[in-house]
Design an enzyme around this catalytic site. Structure first.
Site, short mmCIF file in Angstrom:
data_model
loop_
_atom_site.label_atom_id
_atom_site.label_comp_id
_atom_site.label_asym_id
_atom_site.label_seq_id
_atom_site.Cartn_x
_atom_site.Cartn_y
_atom_site.Cartn_z
CD GLU A 193 -5.47 9.68 -4.62
OE1 GLU A 193 -5.36 9.35 -3.43
OE2 GLU A 193 -5.92 8.93 -5.50
CG ASP A 194 -0.83 7.82 -3.69
OD1 ASP A 194 -1.09 7.59 -4.90
OD2 ASP A 194 -0.66 6.91 -2.87
CG ASN A 195 3.03 7.70 -8.49
OD1 ASN A 195 2.98 8.03 -9.66
ND2 ASN A 195 4.11 7.19 -7.92
#
Length: 217
Positions: A61-63
């Site tokens: 989810e960070d990317n």
């Protein structure tokens, strides 16, 4: 200092290949390089791309947050502060599993960059460079390849000194772990590319082509 060989592999990866790749992406500004736990966002910007909950369907989810913000016109900047990452305390198999998991995740999130990834690794680039110089100019491959690898190691050591603010606690062990990290890169990449499931925190997930995942029962 890293306590196990797996921790030394992790240390060699994080302080050379990994930081070089993301620092280069950040310096050239060609894509989002947000990853990991050390990011701060404007809540209004995050809300404009669907809010935090909308990214829960992704394993990385960070990317995906970084990509969404980037494509909506937001940029990012890097602070001068170091964010410390504990070295792996597991075994060799766990190190390999983690590298496979994140290459496989990138395959679905940033496909083109992941397919190109072997050409950013020292051994593949060294072999191609040595072959090209032999073919074009008659240079012998072995001394050319050796010189290439020594220069690559020297550049990686510059990264290591800058990140760790000092030399490795044990030069022989660091050189061994660096060599193993470099040698493992292509085999682990190949294994990652041919699969579509990963295990994360005791659960198995299957990827869809759009990067979302389902939990397998």
């Amino acid at each position: 200092a890293p306590a196990t060989f797996a921790a030394m592999l992790d240390n060699a990866f994080l302080t050379t290949n990994h930081c070089r790749m993301y620092l280069a992406i950040n310096a050239f500004g060609i894509a989002s390089c947000l990853m990991g736990k050390s990011n701060l966002y404007y809540k209004s910007a995050l809300d404009n791309v669907g809010g935090l909950a909308s990214f829960g369907q992704y394993l990385a989810e960070d990317n995906m947050i970084g990509q969404a913000l980037w494509h909506s016109g937001w940029g990012h900047t890097m602070t001068g502060d170091l964010a410390c990452q504990p070295a792996d305390t597991g075994g060799f198999a766990e190190y390999c599993s983690r590298r496979i998991r994140w290459v496989r995740t990138r395959k679905y999130n940033v496909t083109a960059a992941t397919l190109y990834e072997p050409l950013t690794e020292s051994i593949m680039l060294g072999l191609l460079t040595s072959w090209a110089l032999q073919h074009l100019y008659g240079y012998h491959m072995l001394p050319t390849f050796t010189t290439f690898m020594l220069c690559w190691f020297g550049m990686d050591m510059l990264f290591y000194y800058r990140i760790n603010r000092g030399s490795p606690p044990s030069w022989p062990w660091f050189v061994l772990s660096w060599l193993c990290r470099e040698a493992l890169a292509l085999p682990l990449w190949i294994v990652a590319i041919i699969g579509d499931t990963v295990v994360w925190r005791g659960q198995r997930f299957r990827f869809h082509l759009n990067g979302t995942v389902d939990v397998l029962k």
